[in-house]
Design a protein around this motif. Structure first.
Motif, PDB file in Angstrom:
ATOM      1  N   ASN A  43       0.808  -1.214   0.000  1.00 19.89           N
ATOM      2  CA  ASN A  43       0.000   0.000   0.000  1.00 19.89           C
ATOM      3  C   ASN A  43       0.846   1.270   0.000  1.00 19.89           C
ATOM      4  O   ASN A  43       0.288   2.363   0.011  1.00 19.89           O
ATOM      5  CB  ASN A  43      -0.933   0.024   1.214  1.00 19.89           C
ATOM      6  CG  ASN A  43      -1.899  -1.136   1.201  1.00 19.89           C
ATOM      7  OD1 ASN A  43      -2.282  -1.618   0.149  1.00 19.89           O
ATOM      8  ND2 ASN A  43      -2.286  -1.595   2.377  1.00 19.89           N
ATOM      9  N   SER A  44       2.146   1.128   0.012  1.00 16.85           N
ATOM     10  CA  SER A  44       3.033   2.296   0.046  1.00 16.85           C
ATOM     11  C   SER A  44       2.890   3.089  -1.242  1.00 16.85           C
ATOM     12  O   SER A  44       2.843   2.532  -2.329  1.00 16.85           O
ATOM     13  CB  SER A  44       4.484   1.852   0.218  1.00 16.85           C
ATOM     14  OG  SER A  44       4.629   1.113   1.397  1.00 16.85           O
ATOM     15  N   ARG A  45       2.824   4.421  -1.094  1.00 16.45           N
ATOM     16  CA  ARG A  45       2.660   5.289  -2.249  1.00 16.45           C
ATOM     17  C   ARG A  45       3.979   5.557  -2.963  1.00 16.45           C
ATOM     18  O   ARG A  45       3.994   5.815  -4.152  1.00 16.45           O
ATOM     19  CB  ARG A  45       2.055   6.620  -1.818  1.00 16.45           C
ATOM     20  CG  ARG A  45       0.608   6.497  -1.363  1.00 16.45           C
ATOM     21  CD  ARG A  45       0.111   7.829  -0.935  1.00 16.45           C
ATOM     22  NE  ARG A  45       0.959   8.324   0.146  1.00 16.45           N
ATOM     23  CZ  ARG A  45       0.542   8.841   1.273  1.00 16.45           C
ATOM     24  NH1 ARG A  45      -0.729   8.982   1.479  1.00 16.45           N
ATOM     25  NH2 ARG A  45       1.370   9.233   2.196  1.00 16.45           N
ATOM     26  N   ASP A  46       5.072   5.537  -2.196  1.00 18.14           N
ATOM     27  CA  ASP A  46       6.369   5.822  -2.800  1.00 18.14           C
ATOM     28  C   ASP A  46       7.468   5.105  -2.018  1.00 18.14           C
ATOM     29  O   ASP A  46       7.205   4.421  -1.032  1.00 18.14           O
ATOM     30  CB  ASP A  46       6.634   7.337  -2.869  1.00 18.14           C
ATOM     31  CG  ASP A  46       6.534   8.013  -1.504  1.00 18.14           C
ATOM     32  OD1 ASP A  46       6.669   7.330  -0.467  1.00 18.14           O
ATOM     33  OD2 ASP A  46       6.331   9.242  -1.470  1.00 18.14           O
TER      34      ASP A  46
END
Length: 153
Positions: A43-46
């Protein structure tokens, strides 16, 4: 979720009791929650958020457990004798296991801390470079390079 006992909705009462019991044990038996699954990394965006989540998960799970556990055994007389032998050997060697586990836990903590420091240093350096790029771009906008005209001689 709904909790039904003997056809009667007991969600409120049983749910309240389960929440109370879980709250009492949170941190003592299980320092992490279901949200602290390795699947949360997806779920990490970056890259930065990924490293933050990864570091948190490592910090939650770095320790080797030294808690006693049930000795496995097989059925029958031979299985029973082996189980007793294993139990005696474990009691004799437990102090060595605890000593090594403590040392490994200390090493794990140091490695995780070093990773955190390195990530912080990289982040600080990247932010400084990005700030320098912004300053250079501003300077370039305010002072465009002079156009050179080719003169004829």
């Amino acid at each position: 979720m709904q909790i039904v006992v003997a056809g009667k909705d007991e969600t409120a009462e049983i749910g309240r009791e389960l929440t109370r019991r879980a709250g009492r044990h949170q941190g003592a038996l299980s320092p992490w929650s279901a949200a602290d699954s390795a699947l949360s990394l997806s779920n990490s965006r970056d890259h930065t958020e990924y490293l933050e989540r990864f570091s948190k998960l490592m910090r939650l799970r770095y320790a080797l457990s030294t808690e006693p556990f049930p000795t496995p055994g097989k059925p029958g007389l031979a299985g029973s004798l082996m189980k007793r032998l294993k139990t005696v050997l474990w009691k004799l060697l437990r102090y060595q296991h605890d000593r090594m586990a403590t040392q490994q836990n200390a090493i794990n903590e140091l490695v995780i801390s070093a990773q955190d420091f390195q990530n912080a240093a990289f982040t600080q350096r990247i932010e400084a470079l990005e700030q320098r790029i912004r300053e250079l771009e501003k300077e370039r906008l305010h002072h465009p390079p002079s156009s050179r005209t080719s003169g004829t001689t």
